[in-house]
Design a protein around this motif. Structure first.
Motif, PDB file in Angstrom:
ATOM      1  N   GLY A 169       5.033   7.193   3.059  1.00  0.00           N
ATOM      2  CA  GLY A 169       5.026   6.778   4.452  1.00  0.00           C
ATOM      3  C   GLY A 169       4.931   5.280   4.646  1.00  0.00           C
ATOM      4  O   GLY A 169       4.767   4.814   5.778  1.00  0.00           O
ATOM      5  N   VAL A 170       5.037   4.508   3.570  1.00  0.00           N
ATOM      6  CA  VAL A 170       4.934   3.047   3.669  1.00  0.00           C
ATOM      7  C   VAL A 170       6.344   2.466   3.689  1.00  0.00           C
ATOM      8  O   VAL A 170       7.071   2.553   2.691  1.00  0.00           O
ATOM      9  N   PRO A 171       6.771   1.880   4.809  1.00  0.00           N
ATOM     10  CA  PRO A 171       8.168   1.433   4.911  1.00  0.00           C
ATOM     11  C   PRO A 171       8.490   0.174   4.113  1.00  0.00           C
ATOM     12  O   PRO A 171       9.613  -0.003   3.655  1.00  0.00           O
ATOM     13  N   SER A 172       7.516  -0.708   3.924  1.00  0.00           N
ATOM     14  CA  SER A 172       7.767  -1.985   3.268  1.00  0.00           C
ATOM     15  C   SER A 172       7.645  -1.851   1.757  1.00  0.00           C
ATOM     16  O   SER A 172       6.645  -1.321   1.249  1.00  0.00           O
ATOM     17  N   LEU A 173       8.642  -2.356   1.038  1.00  0.00           N
ATOM     18  CA  LEU A 173       8.580  -2.327  -0.429  1.00  0.00           C
ATOM     19  C   LEU A 173       7.412  -3.158  -0.926  1.00  0.00           C
ATOM     20  O   LEU A 173       6.717  -2.764  -1.869  1.00  0.00           O
ATOM     21  N   ASP A 174       7.186  -4.328  -0.316  1.00  0.00           N
ATOM     22  CA  ASP A 174       6.062  -5.168  -0.733  1.00  0.00           C
ATOM     23  C   ASP A 174       4.741  -4.424  -0.581  1.00  0.00           C
ATOM     24  O   ASP A 174       3.855  -4.516  -1.447  1.00  0.00           O
TER      25      ASP A 174
END
Length: 213
Positions: A169-174
């Motif tokens: 559920g975490v959209p950012s790759l970083d």
């Protein structure tokens, strides 16, 4: 912001900030004049990450620097950072015991992995650490502790699945990469802390039952 404000907002002394910069752990600030360097909010977050890895996670400066270099490397993936973080937290001691004991422990760890149907290579940083634990148990005739390894494995398998699912559920790759690192480094610390808390509770309950008899 100037370096003094950066120090105040993060609680990291100025000499430490300069040291982290020299070691490549903290990106340099933007030089806006011959005698003035300006820092951004991203420097605050990086310093908080450094403190989390070293002060809470217990990593050495060298290990933390290796992890941070992996985070900054182009093309880094959450899966790739898991290996880097695992290497950072895995304690590798000098080999102990006889060759026979070491080979026996290797076989027992391999059998444990097979029983739990894990597709894992012996090169995994945790494999060698577990072999060392098994050798130590054998040296001290702690068969009761050896019998707990399958329980540990069951809990570890369930936890690992939950940790990796949390990245979905975490959209950012970083953010995924940072989460993989913190989940591994601080996750080890959190599990050790929770185990100690649980041990106190269970020991108290056992004592109360014993006194009630």
């Amino acid at each position: 912001m100037r370096i003094g404000e950066l120090a105040r907002r993060t609680g990291v002394p100025v000499p430490s900030i300069k040291y982290y910069t020299r070691e490549g752990m903290l990106p340099p600030g933007e030089r806006i004049s011959p005698n003035q360097v300006q820092y951004a909010e991203s420097h605050i977050r990086r310093l908080k990450l450094i403190r989390a890895l070293t002060e809470v996670g217990g990593l050495s400066i060298a290990a933390a620097a290796e992890v941070l270099a992996g985070i900054d490397s182009p093309g880094t993936t959450p899966q790739g950072m898991l290996g880097t973080a695992q290497s950072a937290v895995s304690k590798v001691a000098a080999e102990r015991g006889t060759d026979e004991m070491w080979e026996r422990a290797e076989r027992e760890v391999a059998e444990l992995v097979r029983r739990h149907d894990w597709a894992v290579r012996p090169e995994n940083p945790g494999w060698r650490t577990l072999v060392q634990v098994v050798v130590a148990y054998h040296e001290l005739d702690q068969s009761e502790l050896l019998g707990l390894l399958d329980r540990y494995a069951q809990a570890a398998g369930s936890l690992a699945a939950a940790e990796l699912a949390a990245f979905d559920g975490v959209p950012s790759l970083d953010a995924q990469i940072e989460g993989a690192v913190l989940g591994t480094v601080l996750g080890d610390t959190a599990m050790a802390a929770l185990r100690r808390i649980a041990q106190e509770d269970v020991a108290r309950r056992v004592q109360e039952r014993s006194q009630a008899l």
